[in-house]
Design an enzyme around this catalytic site. Structure first.
Site, PDB file in Angstrom:
ATOM      1  N   TYR A 142       3.173   9.957  12.928  1.00 56.40           N
ATOM      2  CA  TYR A 142       2.133   9.018  13.390  1.00 56.40           C
ATOM      3  C   TYR A 142       1.451   9.595  14.634  1.00 56.40           C
ATOM      4  CZ  TYR A 142       4.675   5.672  10.398  1.00 56.40           C
ATOM      5  OH  TYR A 142       5.312   5.030   9.354  1.00 56.40           O
TER       6      TYR A 142
ATOM      7  N   SER B  83       4.093  -2.289   5.506  1.00 57.85           N
ATOM      8  CA  SER B  83       2.799  -2.870   5.121  1.00 57.85           C
ATOM      9  C   SER B  83       2.974  -4.232   4.430  1.00 57.85           C
ATOM     10  CB  SER B  83       2.009  -1.904   4.220  1.00 57.85           C
ATOM     11  OG  SER B  83       1.819  -0.652   4.845  1.00 57.85           O
TER      12      SER B  83
ATOM     13  N   LEU C  85       1.720  -6.889   5.161  1.00 55.70           N
ATOM     14  CA  LEU C  85       0.433  -7.602   5.159  1.00 55.70           C
ATOM     15  C   LEU C  85      -0.601  -6.838   4.330  1.00 55.70           C
ATOM     16  CD1 LEU C  85       0.416  -8.524   8.962  1.00 55.70           C
ATOM     17  CD2 LEU C  85       0.825 -10.078   7.041  1.00 55.70           C
TER      18      LEU C  85
ATOM     19  N   PHE D  67      -4.996  -6.486   4.551  1.00 55.61           N
ATOM     20  CA  PHE D  67      -5.806  -7.170   3.541  1.00 55.61           C
ATOM     21  C   PHE D  67      -5.360  -8.620   3.361  1.00 55.61           C
ATOM     22  CE2 PHE D  67      -8.849  -5.817   0.121  1.00 55.61           C
ATOM     23  CZ  PHE D  67      -9.129  -7.091  -0.334  1.00 55.61           C
TER      24      PHE D  67
HETATM   25  N1  LIG Z   1       7.505   4.344   5.400  1.00 56.75           N
HETATM   26  C1  LIG Z   1       6.228   4.481   5.177  1.00 56.75           C
HETATM   27  O1  LIG Z   1       5.800   5.296   4.366  1.00 56.75           O
HETATM   28  C2  LIG Z   1       5.245   3.610   5.921  1.00 56.75           C
HETATM   29  C3  LIG Z   1       3.896   3.550   5.501  1.00 56.75           C
HETATM   30  C4  LIG Z   1       3.023   2.716   6.207  1.00 56.75           C
HETATM   31  C5  LIG Z   1       3.493   1.978   7.295  1.00 56.75           C
HETATM   32  N2  LIG Z   1       4.793   2.089   7.692  1.00 56.75           N
HETATM   33  C6  LIG Z   1       5.322   1.301   8.829  1.00 56.75           C
HETATM   34  O2  LIG Z   1       5.126  -0.080   8.564  1.00 56.75           O
HETATM   35  C7  LIG Z   1       4.432  -0.705   9.625  1.00 56.75           C
HETATM   36  C8  LIG Z   1       3.585  -1.842   9.086  1.00 56.75           C
HETATM   37  O3  LIG Z   1       2.703  -1.434   8.090  1.00 56.75           O
HETATM   38  P1  LIG Z   1       1.130  -1.308   8.296  1.00 56.75           P
HETATM   39  O4  LIG Z   1       0.816  -1.323   9.752  1.00 56.75           O
HETATM   40  O5  LIG Z   1       0.691  -0.164   7.458  1.00 56.75           O
HETATM   41  O6  LIG Z   1       0.527  -2.575   7.565  1.00 56.75           O
HETATM   42  P2  LIG Z   1       0.620  -4.156   7.731  1.00 56.75           P
HETATM   43  O7  LIG Z   1       1.708  -4.514   8.661  1.00 56.75           O
HETATM   44  O8  LIG Z   1       0.634  -4.691   6.362  1.00 56.75           O
HETATM   45  O9  LIG Z   1      -0.814  -4.503   8.356  1.00 56.75           O
HETATM   46  C9  LIG Z   1      -1.239  -4.002   9.597  1.00 56.75           C
HETATM   47  C10 LIG Z   1      -2.687  -4.411   9.800  1.00 56.75           C
HETATM   48  O10 LIG Z   1      -2.771  -5.833   9.851  1.00 56.75           O
HETATM   49  C11 LIG Z   1      -3.363  -6.249  11.080  1.00 56.75           C
HETATM   50  N3  LIG Z   1      -2.637  -7.487  11.472  1.00 56.75           N
HETATM   51  C12 LIG Z   1      -1.325  -7.597  11.794  1.00 56.75           C
HETATM   52  N4  LIG Z   1      -1.001  -8.888  12.012  1.00 56.75           N
HETATM   53  C13 LIG Z   1      -2.123  -9.610  11.809  1.00 56.75           C
HETATM   54  C14 LIG Z   1      -2.430 -10.985  11.866  1.00 56.75           C
HETATM   55  N5  LIG Z   1      -1.505 -11.901  12.151  1.00 56.75           N
HETATM   56  N6  LIG Z   1      -3.719 -11.368  11.597  1.00 56.75           N
HETATM   57  C15 LIG Z   1      -4.662 -10.471  11.284  1.00 56.75           C
HETATM   58  N7  LIG Z   1      -4.429  -9.143  11.214  1.00 56.75           N
HETATM   59  C16 LIG Z   1      -3.173  -8.712  11.479  1.00 56.75           C
HETATM   60  C17 LIG Z   1      -3.201  -5.098  12.032  1.00 56.75           C
HETATM   61  O11 LIG Z   1      -4.274  -5.025  12.944  1.00 56.75           O
HETATM   62  P3  LIG Z   1      -4.054  -5.108  14.550  1.00 56.75           P
HETATM   63  O12 LIG Z   1      -3.173  -3.974  14.936  1.00 56.75           O
HETATM   64  O13 LIG Z   1      -5.426  -4.983  15.081  1.00 56.75           O
HETATM   65  O14 LIG Z   1      -3.423  -6.447  14.793  1.00 56.75           O
HETATM   66  C18 LIG Z   1      -3.269  -3.898  11.089  1.00 56.75           C
HETATM   67  O15 LIG Z   1      -4.609  -3.547  10.832  1.00 56.75           O
HETATM   68  C19 LIG Z   1       3.653   0.442  10.261  1.00 56.75           C
HETATM   69  O16 LIG Z   1       3.292   0.140  11.590  1.00 56.75           O
HETATM   70  C20 LIG Z   1       4.628   1.584  10.151  1.00 56.75           C
HETATM   71  O17 LIG Z   1       5.563   1.529  11.224  1.00 56.75           O
HETATM   72  C21 LIG Z   1       5.663   2.886   7.008  1.00 56.75           C
END
Ligand SMILES: NC(=O)c1ccc[n+]([C@@H]2O[C@H](COP(=O)([O-])OP(=O)(O)OC[C@H]3O[C@@H](n4cnc5c(N)ncnc54)[C@H](OP(=O)(O)O)[C@@H]3O)[C@@H](O)[C@H]2O)c1
Length: 339
Positions: free
Chosen positions: A63, A211, A213, A217
């Site tokens: 990252y 992910s 959320l 989306f």
């Molecule tokens: N193992 C893997 O391959 C892998 C892949 C992807 C991700 N990950 C890990 O999983 C974590 C989470 O996944 P992700 O960040 O990809 O996706 P996510 O948690 O599904 O969504 C994150 C997005 O949602 C927004 N958000 C969060 N809470 C919100 C709310 N209450 N209302 C409106 N928008 C909101 C965030 O924006 P803001 O930041 O502006 O709030 C960001 O754009 C990552 O941080 C990473 O550590 C791991």
């Protein structure tokens, strides 16, 4: 609904793993992937999460090409004994080619990667060390064997895998106990339910849905790709582009209606769904929604107290089967490609 006066419940990661708050925090977006970040609010988000009982903090060496581990390092050191620190190895990137992704699972690479993460994080041990992606060309027992050596050397406390099938989890667990598997799991992405959830439940391994959320989306805040900055990784995500995005927006309707009935937000309902879906499979689960804003951590944490009834779960059930577009532009290194 949003009563955050008490810390969230705790759950164990694996049979001998640490106890962590039932929701973790994904830190990835603080350094890369979802557009520009303001540093001070992102730092405040880490502190706000810990105050609410979030203890599992998730990063990876890729990252920001190491920048995310360095970014959270001061927070980690300030709260070393209060948090469970998770990071990952296994994806190789090139500084001069932002789209390049290689997968490395060989023991020599693993030994170098852990030292890099320890240095950037400024700690002498990582609580949970994941293999980020699986390279089928390297025998799994060899990679997990090398990870187990890191445990014996005191560099790592517990092992994790990401994007593995149920069969791969069983094979790895026979070499060394696996505390947790981190894979994508949400109302939009349910391929972990093909074989992984069953194996994890059998073995007592926790699931850490990433992910949850749907990369934002499912929060309802995304309208179309024009709102994404040029460096936002979602520009290349099939679900966020063109006709797919339009079709997927229509799928949020039941989510919005259920949210209104609970006085909640769509994000909260999406997170409550992951928690409850895991109970159906008999699994310990710790979703790690990612956010850079303290008020969103409060919103997301409050979702751990929402209970959806059977009728609501039934309305949400068909969504994943109707999603337009894959969850990655290239699915070749996901577990789904090896099912
Ligand atoms: N193992 C893997 O391959 C892998 C892949 C992807 C991700 N990950 C890990 O999983 C974590 C989470 O996944 P992700 O960040 O990809 O996706 P996510 O948690 O599904 O969504 C994150 C997005 O949602 C927004 N958000 C969060 N809470 C919100 C709310 N209450 N209302 C409106 N928008 C909101 C965030 O924006 P803001 O930041 O502006 O709030 C960001 O754009 C990552 O941080 C990473 O550590 C791991």
């Amino acid at each position: 609904m949003s009563d955050n006066s008490k810390p969230i419940a705790k759950v164990a990661l694996g049979t001998d793993g640490p106890l962590v708050g039932v929701q973790g925090l994904g830190c990835m977006g603080m350094s890369e992937f979802y557009g520009p970040t303001d540093e001070a609010p992102a730092r405040a988000t880490l502190e706000a999460a810990l105050d609410l009982g979030v203890t599992l903090f998730d990063t990876a060496d890729i990252y920001g090409l190491g920048a995310n581990e360095e970014f959270i390092a001061p927070f980690v050191r300030a709260h070393r004994d209060e948090i469970t620190l998770a990071t990952k190895f296994g994806i190789e990137r090139k500084a001069d080619d932002p789209h390049h992704r290689g997968v490395r699972n060989d023991p020599e690479y693993i030994r170098q990667a852990v030292d890099g993460s320890l240095r950037r994080l400024g700690v002498d041990v990582i609580d949970l060390y994941y293999m980020h992606r699986r390279d089928p060309a390297v025998p799994l027992a060899e990679s997990v064997g090398a990870m187990a050596e890191l445990v014996r050397a005191g560099k790592v406390r517990h092992l994790g895998l990401s994007e593995v099938t149920g069969a791969e989890l069983r094979e790895a667990h026979a070499v060394h106990p696996v505390a947790a598997v981190q894979s994508e799991w949400s109302l939009f992405s349910r391929d972990v339910e093909i074989s992984l959830t069953g194996a994890a439940a059998d073995l007592g391994v926790a699931l850490v849905p990433y992910s949850p959320l749907g990369r934002g989306f499912l929060t309802g805040s995304f309208q179309d790709a024009s709102q994404l900055s040029a460096d936002d990784f979602r520009q290349y995500q099939p679900r966020f582009s063109g006709e797919n995005a339009k079709r997927n927006l229509d799928l949020l309707e039941p989510l919005r209606e259920i949210a209104t009935a609970h006085g909640a937000t769509p994000a909260q309902i999406a997170l409550a769904w992951v928690q409850q879906r895991a109970r159906v499979h008999g699994l310990a689960v710790v979703p790690i929604p990612g956010t850079r804003r303290a008020e969103r951590v409060r919103e997301n944490v409050a979702a751990t107290r929402i209970v959806l009834d059977e009728g609501e779960l039934g309305r949400l059930e068909p969504i994943a089967g109707q999603v337009a577009g894959d969850r990655y532009p290239d699915m070749s290194s996901t577990s789904a490609a090896r099912e």
